[in-house]
Motif scaffolding. Structure first.
Motif, PDB file in Angstrom:
ATOM      1  N   ALA A  85      -7.050  -3.720  -0.715  1.00  0.00           N
ATOM      2  CA  ALA A  85      -7.888  -2.670  -0.126  1.00  0.00           C
ATOM      3  C   ALA A  85      -9.350  -2.864  -0.523  1.00  0.00           C
ATOM      4  O   ALA A  85     -10.250  -2.727   0.308  1.00  0.00           O
ATOM      5  N   GLY A 103     -10.639  -4.191   2.659  1.00  0.00           N
ATOM      6  CA  GLY A 103     -10.645  -2.902   3.352  1.00  0.00           C
ATOM      7  C   GLY A 103     -11.728  -2.774   4.402  1.00  0.00           C
ATOM      8  O   GLY A 103     -11.481  -2.352   5.525  1.00  0.00           O
ATOM      9  N   ARG A 104     -12.948  -3.169   4.037  1.00  0.00           N
ATOM     10  CA  ARG A 104     -14.059  -3.020   4.982  1.00  0.00           C
ATOM     11  C   ARG A 104     -13.877  -3.925   6.194  1.00  0.00           C
ATOM     12  O   ARG A 104     -14.142  -3.536   7.332  1.00  0.00           O
ATOM     13  N   LEU A 148       1.931   5.944   9.531  1.00  0.00           N
ATOM     14  CA  LEU A 148       1.342   6.676  10.643  1.00  0.00           C
ATOM     15  C   LEU A 148       2.216   7.848  11.050  1.00  0.00           C
ATOM     16  O   LEU A 148       1.739   8.882  11.468  1.00  0.00           O
ATOM     17  N   TYR A 159     -11.266  -2.443   8.402  1.00  0.00           N
ATOM     18  CA  TYR A 159     -11.793  -1.269   9.098  1.00  0.00           C
ATOM     19  C   TYR A 159     -12.678  -1.691  10.272  1.00  0.00           C
ATOM     20  O   TYR A 159     -12.586  -1.128  11.367  1.00  0.00           O
ATOM     21  N   LEU A 193      -0.372   6.902   0.059  1.00  0.00           N
ATOM     22  CA  LEU A 193      -0.173   5.902   1.102  1.00  0.00           C
ATOM     23  C   LEU A 193       1.005   6.329   1.947  1.00  0.00           C
ATOM     24  O   LEU A 193       2.143   6.266   1.517  1.00  0.00           O
ATOM     25  N   TRP A 252      -1.859  -4.015  -3.692  1.00  0.00           N
ATOM     26  CA  TRP A 252      -2.450  -3.542  -2.443  1.00  0.00           C
ATOM     27  C   TRP A 252      -3.811  -2.908  -2.708  1.00  0.00           C
ATOM     28  O   TRP A 252      -4.683  -2.908  -1.843  1.00  0.00           O
ATOM     29  N   GLU A 253      -4.007  -2.372  -3.938  1.00  0.00           N
ATOM     30  CA  GLU A 253      -5.320  -1.805  -4.257  1.00  0.00           C
ATOM     31  C   GLU A 253      -6.398  -2.890  -4.207  1.00  0.00           C
ATOM     32  O   GLU A 253      -7.509  -2.662  -3.732  1.00  0.00           O
ATOM     33  N   HIS A 277      -9.215   4.481  11.044  1.00  0.00           N
ATOM     34  CA  HIS A 277      -8.786   5.059   9.760  1.00  0.00           C
ATOM     35  C   HIS A 277      -7.262   4.936   9.615  1.00  0.00           C
ATOM     36  O   HIS A 277      -6.745   4.440   8.602  1.00  0.00           O
ATOM     37  N   ASP A 278      -6.537   5.378  10.639  1.00  0.00           N
ATOM     38  CA  ASP A 278      -5.063   5.321  10.588  1.00  0.00           C
ATOM     39  C   ASP A 278      -4.576   3.879  10.492  1.00  0.00           C
ATOM     40  O   ASP A 278      -3.613   3.581   9.784  1.00  0.00           O
ATOM     41  N   LEU A 279      -5.254   3.004  11.228  1.00  0.00           N
ATOM     42  CA  LEU A 279      -4.823   1.605  11.252  1.00  0.00           C
ATOM     43  C   LEU A 279      -4.995   0.953   9.877  1.00  0.00           C
ATOM     44  O   LEU A 279      -4.113   0.218   9.418  1.00  0.00           O
ATOM     45  N   VAL A 280      -6.108   1.237   9.218  1.00  0.00           N
ATOM     46  CA  VAL A 280      -6.311   0.668   7.880  1.00  0.00           C
ATOM     47  C   VAL A 280      -5.211   1.144   6.934  1.00  0.00           C
ATOM     48  O   VAL A 280      -4.634   0.355   6.173  1.00  0.00           O
ATOM     49  N   GLN A 281      -4.880   2.417   6.997  1.00  0.00           N
ATOM     50  CA  GLN A 281      -3.834   2.935   6.103  1.00  0.00           C
ATOM     51  C   GLN A 281      -2.479   2.318   6.427  1.00  0.00           C
ATOM     52  O   GLN A 281      -1.698   2.004   5.531  1.00  0.00           O
ATOM     53  N   GLU A 282      -2.212   2.133   7.719  1.00  0.00           N
ATOM     54  CA  GLU A 282      -0.940   1.514   8.110  1.00  0.00           C
ATOM     55  C   GLU A 282      -0.880   0.063   7.608  1.00  0.00           C
ATOM     56  O   GLU A 282       0.155  -0.387   7.115  1.00  0.00           O
ATOM     57  N   VAL A 301     -10.352   6.593   3.348  1.00  0.00           N
ATOM     58  CA  VAL A 301      -9.513   5.669   4.112  1.00  0.00           C
ATOM     59  C   VAL A 301      -8.565   4.936   3.165  1.00  0.00           C
ATOM     60  O   VAL A 301      -7.380   4.797   3.434  1.00  0.00           O
ATOM     61  N   VAL A 302      -9.104   4.479   2.046  1.00  0.00           N
ATOM     62  CA  VAL A 302      -8.243   3.830   1.054  1.00  0.00           C
ATOM     63  C   VAL A 302      -7.783   4.896   0.070  1.00  0.00           C
ATOM     64  O   VAL A 302      -8.600   5.504  -0.607  1.00  0.00           O
ATOM     65  N   LEU A 347     -19.715  -1.765   9.533  1.00  0.00           N
ATOM     66  CA  LEU A 347     -19.427  -0.378   9.163  1.00  0.00           C
ATOM     67  C   LEU A 347     -18.860  -0.320   7.751  1.00  0.00           C
ATOM     68  O   LEU A 347     -17.985  -1.118   7.400  1.00  0.00           O
ATOM     69  N   LEU A 403     -16.628   1.305   4.844  1.00  0.00           N
ATOM     70  CA  LEU A 403     -15.343   1.980   4.834  1.00  0.00           C
ATOM     71  C   LEU A 403     -15.566   3.454   4.499  1.00  0.00           C
ATOM     72  O   LEU A 403     -16.091   3.765   3.431  1.00  0.00           O
ATOM     73  N   ARG A 441       1.527  -3.339   1.085  1.00  0.00           N
ATOM     74  CA  ARG A 441       2.227  -2.934  -0.144  1.00  0.00           C
ATOM     75  C   ARG A 441       3.711  -3.287  -0.051  1.00  0.00           C
ATOM     76  O   ARG A 441       4.304  -3.783  -0.998  1.00  0.00           O
ATOM     77  N   LEU A 468      -2.447  -1.186   5.003  1.00  0.00           N
ATOM     78  CA  LEU A 468      -2.272  -1.184   3.546  1.00  0.00           C
ATOM     79  C   LEU A 468      -0.836  -0.849   3.164  1.00  0.00           C
ATOM     80  O   LEU A 468      -0.289  -1.403   2.203  1.00  0.00           O
ATOM     81  N   LEU A 469      -0.223   0.022   3.930  1.00  0.00           N
ATOM     82  CA  LEU A 469       1.185   0.344   3.675  1.00  0.00           C
ATOM     83  C   LEU A 469       2.057  -0.899   3.877  1.00  0.00           C
ATOM     84  O   LEU A 469       2.934  -1.214   3.069  1.00  0.00           O
TER      85      LEU A 469
END
Lengths: 135, 166
Positions: B12, B16-17, A71, B20, A68, B8-9, B34-39, A60-61, A54, A56, B45, B41-42
């Motif tokens: 990502a 990132g992929r 949750l 995901y 950033l 972190w960029e 989606h939420d998990l990837v952002q968490e 998402v990023v 899949l 991204l 960081r 990355l946080l």
């Protein structure tokens, strides 16, 4: 006859070496049950590995660091907003409330004296009135 | 010494992929992934400043699976609405219009559903091996279990999948 079933996946993944590898290969050459199991596992393994990769999805990023957020992003926002409102109310109240009137010791004594005269239950001994002491 | 992404960029961009796909195959839900990837990355960081040189991938996947497990625990405490119907009804017939994300996902629908039936420990091991492509040693580092346990979980997970798919 023991069947080294759990070695089958490791073998398919290239994670089996040395004596364990030889032992499994020897076993497979004479065991139809384990050979059949290896075919089944190989099919399942290939099926999972064939799942589409899949991409991204956009968004998402985050583009910027400020985007950033954890949750539980709403929790901190609401606590901050509530604290700001409380602080504002206190500040406004302090600005619009007039300061208490100044009262002299003589006036205070006069008030208590009048009440002591009219209200027998009033006990002026409970009231401490600061008295200036001259040296 | 292994070179590591500095920001972190970059994490990502490079991972990132993969994160995901890991998240999606574990959760079966695009929004949760989606939420998990952002968490993740946080956490990356926050954690990069204190990162000790070593296995960067082990560190990254440990963060990722911990974020997933935290999310699972949180949802157990506070159940949310079930997945929308359209997610449950992906079927092979829709693969003709393969332009959309959902249609592409539907190609592996049966396998995805079977994955979600696995207990988390087994699902995680199979996904890290067959979707993410980690070695047994890397999985052991990420999950903090011996390699023998990884080997056992992957094999038993695949056997469960075979039963579910047959």
């Amino acid at each position: 006859m023991s069947h080294p079933s759990e070695l089958i996946s490791a073998y398919l993944d290239g994670e089996l070496h040395g004596g364990e590898l030889k032992s499994l290969l020897d076993h497979l050459s004479g065991c139809g049950r384990c050979s059949a199991e290896m075919e089944d596992i190989q099919r399942v393994r290939a099926a999972v590995r064939s799942l589409p990769v899949l991409e991204l999805p956009e968004g998402v990023v985050p583009e910027a660091e400020s985007e950033l957020v954890p949750l539980h992003r709403n929790r901190g926002v609401w606590f901050g907003a509530a604290a700001a409102v409380v602080a504002l109310v206190i500040a406004v109240a302090a600005l619009v409330t007039p300061p208490p009137d100044q009262i002299s010791v003589d006036e205070l004594t006069s008030r208590f004296g009048a009440r002591a005269t009219l209200d027998p239950a009033f006990n002026p001994a409970k009231v401490v009135v600061p008295v200036e002491v001259s040296e | 010494m292994e070179s590591i992404p500095l920001t972190w960029e970059e994490v990502a961009r490079v991972y990132g992929r993969k994160i995901y796909n890991f998240a999606y195959r574990l959760t079966g839900n695009p929004d949760d992934a989606h939420d998990l990837v952002q968490e993740v990355l946080l956490r990356v960081r926050r954690g990069l400043a204190n990162y000790q040189p070593g296995s960067f991938e082990g560190w990254l996947w440990r963060i990722t699976r911990n974020a997933f497990l935290d999310d699972v625990r949180r949802k157990k405490r506070r159940p949310t609405a079930p997945m929308p119907d359209e997610v449950d009804r992906w079927d092979l017939a829709s693969a003709d219009s393969a332009d959309t994300e959902y249609d592409r996902i539907s190609l592996g629908d049966d396998i995805q559903k079977a994955l979600l039936e696995l207990p988390i420990d087994f699902r995680e091991a199979v996904v890290l091996c067959d979707v993410v492509g980690l070695s047994y040693e890397e999985i052991a580092a990420a999950v903090a279990v011996p390699i023998g346990t990884v080997r056992s979980r992957i094999h038993r997970g695949r056997k469960m999948l075979k039963d579910l798919l047959s």
